[in-house]
Write a protein that holds these residues in place. Structure first.
Motif, PDB file in Angstrom:
ATOM      1  N   ALA A   1       4.834  87.353  -6.936  1.00 32.46           N
ATOM      2  CA  ALA A   1       6.286  87.190  -7.622  1.00 32.46           C
ATOM      3  C   ALA A   1       6.313  87.420  -9.657  1.00 32.46           C
ATOM      4  CB  ALA A   1       6.731  86.205  -7.366  1.00 32.46           C
ATOM      5  N   ILE A   2       6.354  88.110  -9.479  1.00 31.59           N
ATOM      6  CA  ILE A   2       6.437  87.480 -11.757  1.00 31.59           C
ATOM      7  C   ILE A   2       8.165  86.648 -12.203  1.00 31.59           C
ATOM      8  CG2 ILE A   2       6.556  88.364 -13.955  1.00 31.59           C
ATOM      9  CD1 ILE A   2       4.723  91.222 -12.711  1.00 31.59           C
ATOM     10  N   VAL A   3       8.194  85.617 -12.353  1.00 26.82           N
ATOM     11  CA  VAL A   3       8.585  84.518 -13.227  1.00 26.82           C
ATOM     12  C   VAL A   3       9.359  85.311 -14.527  1.00 26.82           C
ATOM     13  CG1 VAL A   3      10.275  82.804 -12.941  1.00 26.82           C
ATOM     14  CG2 VAL A   3       8.525  83.526 -10.899  1.00 26.82           C
ATOM     15  N   ARG A   4      10.689  85.726 -15.207  1.00 25.74           N
ATOM     16  CA  ARG A   4      10.413  85.504 -16.307  1.00 25.74           C
ATOM     17  C   ARG A   4      10.966  84.357 -16.913  1.00 25.74           C
ATOM     18  NH1 ARG A   4      11.637  90.473 -13.951  1.00 25.74           N
ATOM     19  NH2 ARG A   4      10.514  92.314 -14.891  1.00 25.74           N
ATOM     20  N   ALA A   5      11.260  84.322 -18.448  1.00 23.25           N
ATOM     21  CA  ALA A   5      11.417  83.216 -19.672  1.00 23.25           C
ATOM     22  C   ALA A   5      12.739  83.343 -19.660  1.00 23.25           C
ATOM     23  CB  ALA A   5      11.049  82.948 -21.063  1.00 23.25           C
ATOM     24  N   ASP A   6      13.670  84.242 -18.915  1.00 25.55           N
ATOM     25  CA  ASP A   6      15.985  83.840 -18.485  1.00 25.55           C
ATOM     26  C   ASP A   6      15.646  84.427 -16.990  1.00 25.55           C
ATOM     27  OD1 ASP A   6      14.403  86.251 -16.838  1.00 25.55           O
ATOM     28  OD2 ASP A   6      16.456  87.992 -18.093  1.00 25.55           O
ATOM     29  N   ALA A   7      14.814  83.372 -16.531  1.00 25.66           N
ATOM     30  CA  ALA A   7      14.523  83.322 -14.904  1.00 25.66           C
ATOM     31  C   ALA A   7      14.665  83.666 -13.671  1.00 25.66           C
ATOM     32  CB  ALA A   7      16.106  81.586 -15.422  1.00 25.66           C
ATOM     33  N   THR A   8      15.046  85.163 -14.220  1.00 25.67           N
ATOM     34  CA  THR A   8      15.023  86.035 -13.580  1.00 25.67           C
ATOM     35  C   THR A   8      13.581  86.698 -12.942  1.00 25.67           C
ATOM     36  OG1 THR A   8      14.532  88.621 -15.282  1.00 25.67           O
ATOM     37  CG2 THR A   8      16.927  87.645 -14.765  1.00 25.67           C
ATOM     38  N   ALA A   9      13.466  87.516 -11.691  1.00 26.72           N
ATOM     39  CA  ALA A   9      11.951  87.254 -11.495  1.00 26.72           C
ATOM     40  C   ALA A   9      11.922  89.023 -10.444  1.00 26.72           C
ATOM     41  CB  ALA A   9      12.247  86.076 -10.499  1.00 26.72           C
TER      42      ALA A   9
ATOM     43  N   PRO B   1      14.329  83.308   5.134  1.00 27.16           N
ATOM     44  CA  PRO B   1      14.828  81.921   4.219  1.00 27.16           C
ATOM     45  C   PRO B   1      15.055  80.531   4.368  1.00 27.16           C
ATOM     46  CG  PRO B   1      16.966  83.662   4.494  1.00 27.16           C
ATOM     47  CD  PRO B   1      15.683  83.769   5.845  1.00 27.16           C
ATOM     48  N   HIS B   2      14.541  79.558   3.683  1.00 22.64           N
ATOM     49  CA  HIS B   2      14.540  78.347   3.524  1.00 22.64           C
ATOM     50  C   HIS B   2      15.837  77.683   2.820  1.00 22.64           C
ATOM     51  CE1 HIS B   2      12.772  74.926   4.815  1.00 22.64           C
ATOM     52  NE2 HIS B   2      12.139  74.060   3.461  1.00 22.64           N
ATOM     53  N   PRO B   3      16.326  77.089   4.019  1.00 24.42           N
ATOM     54  CA  PRO B   3      18.157  76.699   2.815  1.00 24.42           C
ATOM     55  C   PRO B   3      17.661  75.605   1.943  1.00 24.42           C
ATOM     56  CG  PRO B   3      17.836  75.914   4.907  1.00 24.42           C
ATOM     57  CD  PRO B   3      16.766  76.977   5.352  1.00 24.42           C
ATOM     58  N   ASP B   4      18.946  75.245   1.573  1.00 26.02           N
ATOM     59  CA  ASP B   4      18.901  74.447   0.552  1.00 26.02           C
ATOM     60  C   ASP B   4      19.156  73.448   0.988  1.00 26.02           C
ATOM     61  OD1 ASP B   4      18.769  76.310  -1.781  1.00 26.02           O
ATOM     62  OD2 ASP B   4      20.532  76.076  -1.998  1.00 26.02           O
ATOM     63  N   SER B   5      19.683  73.232   2.112  1.00 29.13           N
ATOM     64  CA  SER B   5      19.955  71.701   3.178  1.00 29.13           C
ATOM     65  C   SER B   5      18.253  71.528   3.219  1.00 29.13           C
ATOM     66  CB  SER B   5      20.609  71.618   4.142  1.00 29.13           C
ATOM     67  OG  SER B   5      19.531  72.570   5.167  1.00 29.13           O
ATOM     68  N   LEU B   6      16.854  71.855   3.107  1.00 30.02           N
ATOM     69  CA  LEU B   6      15.624  71.225   3.777  1.00 30.02           C
ATOM     70  C   LEU B   6      14.730  71.323   2.237  1.00 30.02           C
ATOM     71  CD1 LEU B   6      15.169  73.485   6.838  1.00 30.02           C
ATOM     72  CD2 LEU B   6      15.497  70.788   7.051  1.00 30.02           C
ATOM     73  N   ALA B   7      15.533  72.314   1.512  1.00 26.31           N
ATOM     74  CA  ALA B   7      15.189  72.814   0.832  1.00 26.31           C
ATOM     75  C   ALA B   7      14.558  71.198  -0.937  1.00 26.31           C
ATOM     76  CB  ALA B   7      14.666  73.856  -0.324  1.00 26.31           C
ATOM     77  N   GLY B   8      16.078  70.970  -1.001  1.00 29.71           N
ATOM     78  CA  GLY B   8      16.863  70.036  -1.652  1.00 29.71           C
ATOM     79  C   GLY B   8      17.098  70.627  -3.287  1.00 29.71           C
ATOM     80  N   GLN B   9      17.008  71.713  -3.201  1.00 28.57           N
ATOM     81  CA  GLN B   9      17.030  72.551  -4.151  1.00 28.57           C
ATOM     82  C   GLN B   9      17.057  73.564  -4.360  1.00 28.57           C
ATOM     83  OE1 GLN B   9      13.642  72.028  -7.320  1.00 28.57           O
ATOM     84  NE2 GLN B   9      15.354  72.034  -9.254  1.00 28.57           N
ATOM     85  N   PRO B  10      17.735  74.381  -5.023  1.00 27.98           N
ATOM     86  CA  PRO B  10      18.711  75.819  -4.777  1.00 27.98           C
ATOM     87  C   PRO B  10      16.852  76.520  -5.552  1.00 27.98           C
ATOM     88  CG  PRO B  10      19.993  74.897  -5.731  1.00 27.98           C
ATOM     89  CD  PRO B  10      19.103  73.293  -5.998  1.00 27.98           C
ATOM     90  N   SER B  11      16.517  77.676  -5.343  1.00 30.60           N
ATOM     91  CA  SER B  11      15.673  78.671  -6.119  1.00 30.60           C
ATOM     92  C   SER B  11      16.089  78.748  -7.541  1.00 30.60           C
ATOM     93  CB  SER B  11      15.471  79.933  -5.450  1.00 30.60           C
ATOM     94  OG  SER B  11      14.478  80.437  -5.656  1.00 30.60           O
ATOM     95  N   ALA B  12      17.442  79.617  -7.491  1.00 33.78           N
ATOM     96  CA  ALA B  12      17.620  79.164  -8.874  1.00 33.78           C
ATOM     97  C   ALA B  12      17.182  77.862 -10.290  1.00 33.78           C
ATOM     98  CB  ALA B  12      19.410  79.643  -8.870  1.00 33.78           C
ATOM     99  N   ASP B  13      17.254  76.894  -9.712  1.00 38.77           N
ATOM    100  CA  ASP B  13      16.943  75.587  -9.992  1.00 38.77           C
ATOM    101  C   ASP B  13      15.356  75.553 -10.425  1.00 38.77           C
ATOM    102  OD1 ASP B  13      19.939  75.283 -10.353  1.00 38.77           O
ATOM    103  OD2 ASP B  13      19.418  73.732  -9.273  1.00 38.77           O
ATOM    104  N   LYS B  14      14.845  75.760 -10.125  1.00 35.11           N
ATOM    105  CA  LYS B  14      13.469  76.354  -9.454  1.00 35.11           C
ATOM    106  C   LYS B  14      13.010  77.032 -10.591  1.00 35.11           C
ATOM    107  CE  LYS B  14      12.281  74.346  -5.196  1.00 35.11           C
ATOM    108  NZ  LYS B  14      12.071  75.062  -3.680  1.00 35.11           N
ATOM    109  N   ARG B  15      13.972  77.893 -10.487  1.00 35.30           N
ATOM    110  CA  ARG B  15      13.629  79.490 -11.373  1.00 35.30           C
ATOM    111  C   ARG B  15      13.337  79.092 -13.037  1.00 35.30           C
ATOM    112  NH1 ARG B  15      16.168  83.113 -10.383  1.00 35.30           N
ATOM    113  NH2 ARG B  15      17.331  82.468  -7.963  1.00 35.30           N
ATOM    114  N   ARG B  16      14.664  78.585 -12.927  1.00 33.19           N
ATOM    115  CA  ARG B  16      15.202  77.800 -14.083  1.00 33.19           C
ATOM    116  C   ARG B  16      14.117  77.036 -14.998  1.00 33.19           C
ATOM    117  NH1 ARG B  16      20.409  78.634 -12.694  1.00 33.19           N
ATOM    118  NH2 ARG B  16      20.391  76.997 -11.756  1.00 33.19           N
TER     119      ARG B  16
END
Length: 596
Positions: free
Chosen positions: A217-225, A159-174
Motif C-alpha cells: 500500500a501507499i498512503v498519502r497525506a490527504d488520507a487517500t491510498a 472485510p474486517h467489520p468496524d464492529s470488530l476493529a473498533g475504528q474505521p479504516s478512514a480514521d486510521k488513514r487520517r
C-alpha cells in the motif's frame, strides 16, 4: 528432486550459470514476514528446516544455516549436517560468515525483495573488505530450480467489520495522514502484511495461521491510498468496504508506482525491503526513514479489540480446559501420542464453531521432544506420551475477535523432585512478570530478568525471550513490544510498554534429551491505580484462562504472595469457565484448581 542434496546441486549449477559464487536464502517474503506463504518457503525447500526464523548461505563448496537458540535442537533434527554447517545467532551472522569465506573477485547473490536495506549495506561491506561483491539478482535462482513451487494464494481479501476493529479504516488513514504532515511528507509505503490488514480493516487467507492477504500500500497525506493486490482477490463487497478514497491496483504495478511517486516518502527500513528503497531512489523520491505508522497503534489495542480478546480467551480457555480434562483421563491409559493430542485440542476449538484457524502450528512435545523449543510434530517425529513423563503443549487459535497463544505443561504419572523444582521455578518467573508493577516508559527488557531470577539462582536459564506481542485477529508474533533480553532469541525488548498492548508471559526450562516445560499466558498492559502514586504506573491483566498442573508445583518453593496469586488465578478460571463446561469437566476443574 527427491533429496536436499539434489536441490543444492541444482542451485549451485544455476549459480554457476549466473556467474555467482554463492547465494543467501532468508526465511521471509517480500514483506519481511515471519510466517510466509507456501510460495515463499524457499529455505524449507532447500534445507528441510521448518522453523520460523533462520537463513542459509550456499557457496560452491560449502553451505551454512543460521538459527538462534530457539532452534538449536530443531535445526539438527531437520537439516543434514553433511550439507550445512550449523551457525548460531548472535554468535555469528551471515555477513560475518561470508566475510570469512570470501576471496577477491567473488560474487554473492541476493534477492533484493527478500532483504532489508540495512542487511544489504552491512553484508556488502563485509564482502567488500575481502574484495568480494554482493550482487542483486532480478530473478531468484531458487525459483528457477524449484520446479513444483506453489503459486501465491488466490484467496480473496475479506472485510474486517468496524464492529470488530473498533475504528474505521478512514480514521486510521487520517491518523497516518497526520503523521505524514508532521514530517512534511507526501506519502508512506506500507509493506508489512499485518499493517496493511490493520490499516484497511481487511483480513486474508494467504499465509497459514496468520489472517493476512498479500498486498502493498501507499498512503498519502490527504488520507487517500493505493492498495496493490492481485485483482482476483477483490470483489464488490471489498470495494464497498474500502470506499472511494482507496484505489485498488494490480500488485504487479507496485514497483513502477514507487518509481513514479516522487516527493517526500516515508519508508520503514525494518519492513520495507531493499528493492522498495531502490525503486524510490530510481524515481527521485526524497526518502524519510521512520517506523511504519501502523505499528504502534496496531499494538495498543482499542477498547473494542480488548473486549474481543477477552471474549476469545474465555471461549478458548473452555476448549483448552476440555482438552486438559480429556488428557487427564486418557494419558495414563498409554494410547496417546503427540499427534493425537494436537488433533484433539484442535477438535475442541473447532467445536466452538468460531475457530478461523490455529494461530501457529501446535507444539505438542512429549518427553525429550518438549525440550525442542519450537518443535513441530510430524509422522516421522511423533512420540508416544509415556507414563511418568512430561508433556508440553503450546497452541493458539485465531477467532474473528481475538488471537490466543497458551502453553501448558502436564505430568503423566508421578513427577521427579527435579521436575517439580524446575517447573515451580518457571512458575515463579511467570508470576513475577504477571504481578509486576512498573512506571510509564518501562521497556520489556527491564522486566525479562524477573522471569529468570528463580532459575538463575540455581544456575539455569532458557534460550528464548520471555514475551512477544500478540495481534487482534492478526499475527501471533506482533511487534514492537517484547519482553526479551539481548541475545535471548528475540529481537526487540527496548520498546516502552503502553496501555493496551498484549504480550505473552512464557518463561521455560528445557533439559535436552529429557523434557521441556513452559507456562504461558497472554497479558494485557493496563493502568495501575495506586493511591498516592507520584507517576503513572502500569501493571498486567492476565487474559488466558486455563488450569496450571498442580502436580508439578512444589508448594514449599512458593512464597505466600505466589500461592495467593495461583489460588486467585485458579478461582477466576473456575468462575469464568465453569458455565461453558459440561458437568463432568466442571467437577474435574474444581479439583484441578483447588486452593493450595
Amino acid at each position: 528432486m527427491s533429496t536436499h542434496k539434489d536441490r543444492i546441486d541444482a542451485l549451485r549449477t544455476q549459480l554457476g550459470s549466473q556467474k555467482l559464487n554463492g547465494f543467501v536464502i532468508p526465511l521471509t517474503d517480500e514483506h519481511m514476514s515471519e510466517y510466509v506463504g507456501a510460495y515463499a518457503q524457499r529455505l524449507a525447500w532447500l534445507t528441510g528446516f521448518e522453523g520460523s526464523a533462520g537463513s542459509a548461505a550456499v557457496l560452491a563448496d560449502k553451505a551454512a544455516i543460521f538459527v538462534d537458540g530457539r532452534y538449536t535442537l530443531q535445526v539438527r533434527d531437520q537439516v543434514d549436517g553433511n550439507l550445512f554447517s550449523y551457525q548460531s545467532i548472535p554468535d555469528t551472522n551471515v555477513a560475518d560468515w561470508l566475510g570469512g569465506q570470501m576471496k577477491a573477485g567473488d560474487r554473492i547473490g541476493y534477492d533484493p525483495w527478500l532483504h532489508t536495506k540495512g542487511w544489504v549495506q552491512s553484508t556488502a561491506k563485509a564482502l567488500a573488505d575481502k574484495g568480494a561483491e554482493l550482487v542483486a539478482i532480478e530473478e531468484n535462482p531458487i525459483d528457477r530450480v524449484w520446479r513444483d513451487r506453489p503459486a501465491p494464494s488466490p484467496e480473496r481479501l475479506i472485510p474486517h467489520p468496524d464492529s470488530l476493529a473498533g475504528q474505521p479504516s478512514a480514521d486510521k488513514r487520517r491518523a497516518i495522514a497526520s503523521f505524514l504532515k508532521d514530517r512534511k511528507a507526501d506519502a508512506t509505503v506500507v509493506a508489512a502484511l499485518d499493517s496493511i490488514a490493520w490499516a484497511f480493516n481487511v483480513r486474508g487467507k494467504d499465509v497459514s495461521r496468520t489472517p493476512v492477504g498479500l498486498a502493498f500500500a501507499i498512503v498519502r497525506a490527504d488520507a487517500t491510498a493505493d492498495l496493490f493486490v492481485d485483482p482476483g482477490k477483490v470483489d464488490g463487497g471489498l470495494r464497498d468496504h474500502l470506499g472511494p478514497d482507496v484505489t485498488i491496483r494490480p500488485r504487479g504495478d507496485f514497483a513502477d508506482a514507487l518509481e513514479a511517486l516522487g516527493g517526500t516518502v516515508v519508508a520503514d527500513p525494518a519492513t520495507c525491503v531493499a528493492a522498495i528503497f531502490e525503486s524510490l531512489n530510481a524515481g527521485g523520491a526524497k526518502i524519510v526513514e521512520a517506523r511504519d505508522p501502523c505499528i504502534l497503534p496496531k499494538a495498543a489495542k482499542n477498547a473494542v479489540e480488548i473486549e474481543g480478546s477477552k471474549a476469545a480467551h474465555v471461549r478458548d480457555g473452555a476448549a483448552l480446559t476440555r482438552f486438559l480434562h480429556w488428557f487427564d483421563q486418557e494419558a495414563s491409559k498409554g494410547g496417546l501420542d503427540e499427534m493425537i493430542a494436537a488433533d484433539r485440542l484442535e477438535g475442541f476449538r473447532r467445536e466452538t464453531n468460531m475457530l478461523q484457524d490455529l494461530s501457529f502450528d501446535t507444539i505438542s512435545g512429549a518427553g525429550p521432544n518438549g525440550a525442542i523449543v519450537h518443535y513441530r510434530v510430524s509422522p516421522e517425529t511423533n512420540r508416544k506420551i509415556e507414563q511418568d513423563s512430561i508433556f508440553l503443549i503450546d497452541s493458539g487459535a485465531q477467532y474473528v475477535d481475538g488471537t490466543t497463544d497458551v502453553t501448558r505443561t502436564m505430568i503423566v504419572g508421578k513427577p521427579t523432585a527435579e521436575m517439580r523444582d524446575r517447573f515451580t521455578r518457571v512458575l515463579k518467573g511467570h508470576i513475577a512478570v504477571a504481578t509486576a508493577i512498573f512506571p510509564k516508559g518501562t521497556r520489556g527488557v527491564q522486566l525479562d530478568t524477573l522471569a529468570r531470577a528463580s532459575l538463575w539462582e540455581v544456575g539455569l536459564d532458557y534460550a528464548h525471550g520471555t514475551g512477544h506481542g500478540v495481534g487482534s485477529f492478526l499475527a501471533v508474533h506482533e511487534g514492537p513490544q517484547r519482553i526479551a533480553l539481548p541475545g535471548s532469541g528475540q529481537t526487540g525488548g527496548d520498546e516502552p510498554l503502553v496501555e493496551g498492548m498484549i504480550l505473552s508471559d512464557e518463561p521455560g526450562y528445557y533439559k535436552t534429551g529429557e523434557y521441556g516445560m513452559r507456562v504461558e499466558n497472554l497479558i494485557l498492559v493496563v493502568k495501575a491505580d495506586i493511591p498516592g502514586a507520584e507517576k503513572q504506573m502500569f501493571r498486567f491483566e492476565t487474559l488466558t484462562l486455563a488450569p496450571i498442573d498442580l502436580a508439578l508445583v512444589d508448594v514449599d518453593l512458593l512464597t505466600k504472595k505466589e500461592r495467593d496469586w495461583l489460588n486467585a488465578y485458579h478461582a477466576r478460571v473456575r468462575d469464568e469457565l465453569s458455565p461453558l463446561l459440561p458437568d463432568d469437566v466442571q467437577a474435574w476443574l474444581v479439583e484441578a484448581t483447588r486452593p493450595i
